[in-house]
Design a protein around this motif. Structure first.
Motif, mmCIF file in Angstrom:
data_model
loop_
_atom_site.group_PDB
_atom_site.id
_atom_site.type_symbol
_atom_site.label_atom_id
_atom_site.label_comp_id
_atom_site.label_asym_id
_atom_site.label_seq_id
_atom_site.Cartn_x
_atom_site.Cartn_y
_atom_site.Cartn_z
ATOM 1 N N PHE A 69 0.817 -1.216 0.000
ATOM 2 C CA PHE A 69 0.000 0.000 0.000
ATOM 3 C C PHE A 69 0.852 1.269 0.000
ATOM 4 C CE2 PHE A 69 -2.711 3.323 1.729
ATOM 5 C CZ PHE A 69 -3.891 3.123 1.031
ATOM 6 N N TYR A 70 1.820 1.345 0.893
ATOM 7 C CA TYR A 70 2.592 2.577 1.066
ATOM 8 C C TYR A 70 3.910 2.582 0.294
ATOM 9 C CZ TYR A 70 -0.539 3.389 5.017
ATOM 10 O OH TYR A 70 -1.636 3.588 5.804
ATOM 11 N N GLY A 71 4.441 1.401 0.000
ATOM 12 C CA GLY A 71 5.743 1.307 -0.649
ATOM 13 C C GLY A 71 6.808 0.886 0.344
ATOM 14 N N ARG A 72 7.883 0.369 -0.186
ATOM 15 C CA ARG A 72 8.967 -0.204 0.619
ATOM 16 C C ARG A 72 9.665 0.821 1.508
ATOM 17 N NH1 ARG A 72 10.394 -5.080 -0.524
ATOM 18 N NH2 ARG A 72 9.690 -4.974 -2.668
ATOM 19 N N ASP A 73 9.751 2.073 1.061
ATOM 20 C CA ASP A 73 10.524 3.080 1.792
ATOM 21 C C ASP A 73 9.701 3.941 2.742
ATOM 22 O OD1 ASP A 73 12.868 2.246 0.501
ATOM 23 O OD2 ASP A 73 12.460 3.555 -1.217
ATOM 24 N N ALA A 74 8.399 3.727 2.794
ATOM 25 C CA ALA A 74 7.548 4.525 3.685
ATOM 26 C C ALA A 74 7.905 4.259 5.147
ATOM 27 C CB ALA A 74 6.078 4.201 3.435
ATOM 28 N N ALA A 75 7.774 5.282 5.971
ATOM 29 C CA ALA A 75 8.137 5.155 7.389
ATOM 30 C C ALA A 75 7.366 4.025 8.073
ATOM 31 C CB ALA A 75 7.892 6.482 8.106
ATOM 32 N N VAL A 76 6.084 3.905 7.785
ATOM 33 C CA VAL A 76 5.287 2.853 8.425
ATOM 34 C C VAL A 76 5.800 1.469 8.015
ATOM 35 C CG1 VAL A 76 3.458 2.787 6.651
ATOM 36 C CG2 VAL A 76 2.942 2.093 8.989
ATOM 37 N N THR A 77 6.202 1.328 6.769
ATOM 38 C CA THR A 77 6.718 0.047 6.290
ATOM 39 C C THR A 77 8.062 -0.275 6.945
ATOM 40 O OG1 THR A 77 5.609 0.422 4.180
ATOM 41 C CG2 THR A 77 7.288 -1.288 4.227
ATOM 42 N N VAL A 78 8.913 0.713 7.042
ATOM 43 C CA VAL A 78 10.221 0.521 7.670
ATOM 44 C C VAL A 78 10.034 0.109 9.137
ATOM 45 C CG1 VAL A 78 12.359 1.676 8.363
ATOM 46 C CG2 VAL A 78 11.422 2.046 6.067
ATOM 47 N N GLY A 79 9.113 0.779 9.831
ATOM 48 C CA GLY A 79 8.846 0.437 11.231
ATOM 49 C C GLY A 79 8.305 -0.975 11.387
ATOM 50 N N LEU A 80 7.364 -1.340 10.518
ATOM 51 C CA LEU A 80 6.823 -2.697 10.579
ATOM 52 C C LEU A 80 7.876 -3.731 10.212
ATOM 53 C CD1 LEU A 80 3.279 -2.126 9.042
ATOM 54 C CD2 LEU A 80 3.800 -2.793 11.401
ATOM 55 N N GLY A 81 8.775 -3.375 9.286
ATOM 56 C CA GLY A 81 9.865 -4.275 8.921
ATOM 57 C C GLY A 81 10.789 -4.531 10.095
ATOM 58 N N SER A 82 11.085 -3.476 10.846
ATOM 59 C CA SER A 82 11.932 -3.634 12.038
ATOM 60 C C SER A 82 11.254 -4.506 13.082
ATOM 61 C CB SER A 82 12.254 -2.264 12.642
ATOM 62 O OG SER A 82 13.047 -1.523 11.762
ATOM 63 N N ARG A 83 9.953 -4.263 13.281
ATOM 64 C CA ARG A 83 9.201 -5.048 14.263
ATOM 65 C C ARG A 83 9.149 -6.516 13.848
ATOM 66 N NH1 ARG A 83 2.990 -3.840 15.351
ATOM 67 N NH2 ARG A 83 2.783 -5.225 13.580
ATOM 68 N N TYR A 84 8.863 -6.762 12.563
ATOM 69 C CA TYR A 84 8.799 -8.145 12.080
ATOM 70 C C TYR A 84 10.167 -8.825 12.180
ATOM 71 C CZ TYR A 84 8.076 -12.173 9.071
ATOM 72 O OH TYR A 84 8.023 -13.446 8.571
ATOM 73 N N GLY A 85 11.226 -8.091 11.857
ATOM 74 C CA GLY A 85 12.576 -8.647 11.973
ATOM 75 C C GLY A 85 12.885 -9.076 13.395
ATOM 76 N N ALA A 86 12.478 -8.254 14.367
ATOM 77 C CA ALA A 86 12.699 -8.596 15.773
ATOM 78 C C ALA A 86 11.865 -9.814 16.170
ATOM 79 C CB ALA A 86 12.362 -7.399 16.660
ATOM 80 N N GLN A 87 10.618 -9.867 15.694
ATOM 81 C CA GLN A 87 9.771 -11.027 15.988
ATOM 82 C C GLN A 87 10.387 -12.297 15.408
ATOM 83 O OE1 GLN A 87 6.171 -9.434 14.084
ATOM 84 N NE2 GLN A 87 5.075 -9.734 16.018
ATOM 85 N N LEU A 88 10.892 -12.186 14.190
ATOM 86 C CA LEU A 88 11.489 -13.328 13.516
ATOM 87 C C LEU A 88 12.740 -13.804 14.251
ATOM 88 C CD1 LEU A 88 11.014 -15.069 11.037
ATOM 89 C CD2 LEU A 88 12.382 -13.451 9.716
ATOM 90 N N GLU A 89 13.567 -12.876 14.701
ATOM 91 C CA GLU A 89 14.767 -13.239 15.476
ATOM 92 C C GLU A 89 14.392 -13.979 16.751
ATOM 93 O OE1 GLU A 89 17.596 -10.148 16.285
ATOM 94 O OE2 GLU A 89 17.537 -9.447 14.198
ATOM 95 N N ARG A 90 13.376 -13.466 17.463
ATOM 96 C CA ARG A 90 12.937 -14.134 18.700
ATOM 97 C C ARG A 90 12.418 -15.543 18.400
ATOM 98 N NH1 ARG A 90 10.947 -9.052 19.826
ATOM 99 N NH2 ARG A 90 8.824 -9.639 19.258
ATOM 100 N N ALA A 91 11.639 -15.668 17.331
ATOM 101 C CA ALA A 91 11.083 -16.973 16.980
ATOM 102 C C ALA A 91 12.189 -17.954 16.624
ATOM 103 C CB ALA A 91 10.097 -16.834 15.816
ATOM 104 N N CYS A 92 13.178 -17.494 15.868
ATOM 105 C CA CYS A 92 14.307 -18.366 15.498
ATOM 106 C C CYS A 92 15.104 -18.767 16.733
ATOM 107 C CB CYS A 92 15.202 -17.681 14.480
ATOM 108 S SG CYS A 92 14.449 -17.554 12.849
ATOM 109 N N ALA A 93 15.312 -17.832 17.655
ATOM 110 C CA ALA A 93 16.058 -18.120 18.888
ATOM 111 C C ALA A 93 15.327 -19.149 19.746
ATOM 112 C CB ALA A 93 16.290 -16.835 19.683
ATOM 113 N N GLN A 94 13.994 -19.151 19.645
ATOM 114 C CA GLN A 94 13.188 -20.104 20.416
ATOM 115 C C GLN A 94 12.967 -21.403 19.652
ATOM 116 O OE1 GLN A 94 9.635 -17.869 21.196
ATOM 117 N NE2 GLN A 94 10.624 -16.545 22.695
ATOM 118 N N GLY A 95 13.512 -21.477 18.439
ATOM 119 C CA GLY A 95 13.361 -22.694 17.645
ATOM 120 C C GLY A 95 12.011 -22.841 16.984
ATOM 121 N N VAL A 96 11.312 -21.721 16.812
ATOM 122 C CA VAL A 96 9.997 -21.755 16.176
ATOM 123 C C VAL A 96 10.182 -21.459 14.691
ATOM 124 C CG1 VAL A 96 7.699 -20.732 16.115
ATOM 125 C CG2 VAL A 96 8.903 -20.943 18.291
#
Length: 129
Positions: free
Chosen positions: A74-101
């Motif tokens: 919707f907003y594009g790859r470089d939009a602030a909301v997208t960048v923020g959600l990308g950071s949040r998802y990256g952190a979620q993904l790191e936690r999930a990988c660390a937990q073996g999920v």
């Protein structure tokens, strides 16, 4: 699984989606960005309900994947909301990988892609309708 019956979940999803109908306006009239954003939010909320219903407490990473795809489309790859959600998802993904999920890796990739396609479609509504 999410508490409540499947019909209650479906009813909630239908309420969310039907709230967009009043925003579309006359055939051929512009939906506009504000209307498209509102519909996008209702659609996002309905996807979250379905994910919660079927994945239960494990839906956070899947919902994050969908949200990131939706914002990117919707907003594009470089939009602030997208960048923020990308950071949040990256952190979620790191936690999930660390937990073996990693069992939902294919699901998350699919949700990221479908979110992107939904976001692009809604961006098109804002511009074309």
């Amino acid at each position: 699984m999410h508490e409540g019956s499947g019909s209650e979940c479906l009813a909630a999803v239908m309420r969310l989606l039907s709230s967009c109908v009043g925003r579309i306006g006359p055939v051929g009239g512009p939906l506009g960005e504000a209307g498209a954003e509102c519909c996008m939010e209702q659609f996002r909320a309905s996807v979250h309900l379905l994910l919660a219903r079927h994945l239960g407490q494990d839906c956070g990473l899947a919902a994050g994947a969908y949200d990131l795809g939706l914002a990117t489309g919707f907003y594009g790859r470089d939009a602030a909301v997208t960048v923020g959600l990308g950071s949040r998802y990256g952190a979620q993904l790191e936690r999930a990988c660390a937990q073996g999920v990693g069992a939902h890796e294919v699901l998350n990739a699919g949700l990221l892609r479908q979110g992107y396609l939904h976001g692009r479609a809604m961006r098109g509504w804002a511009q074309d309708i």
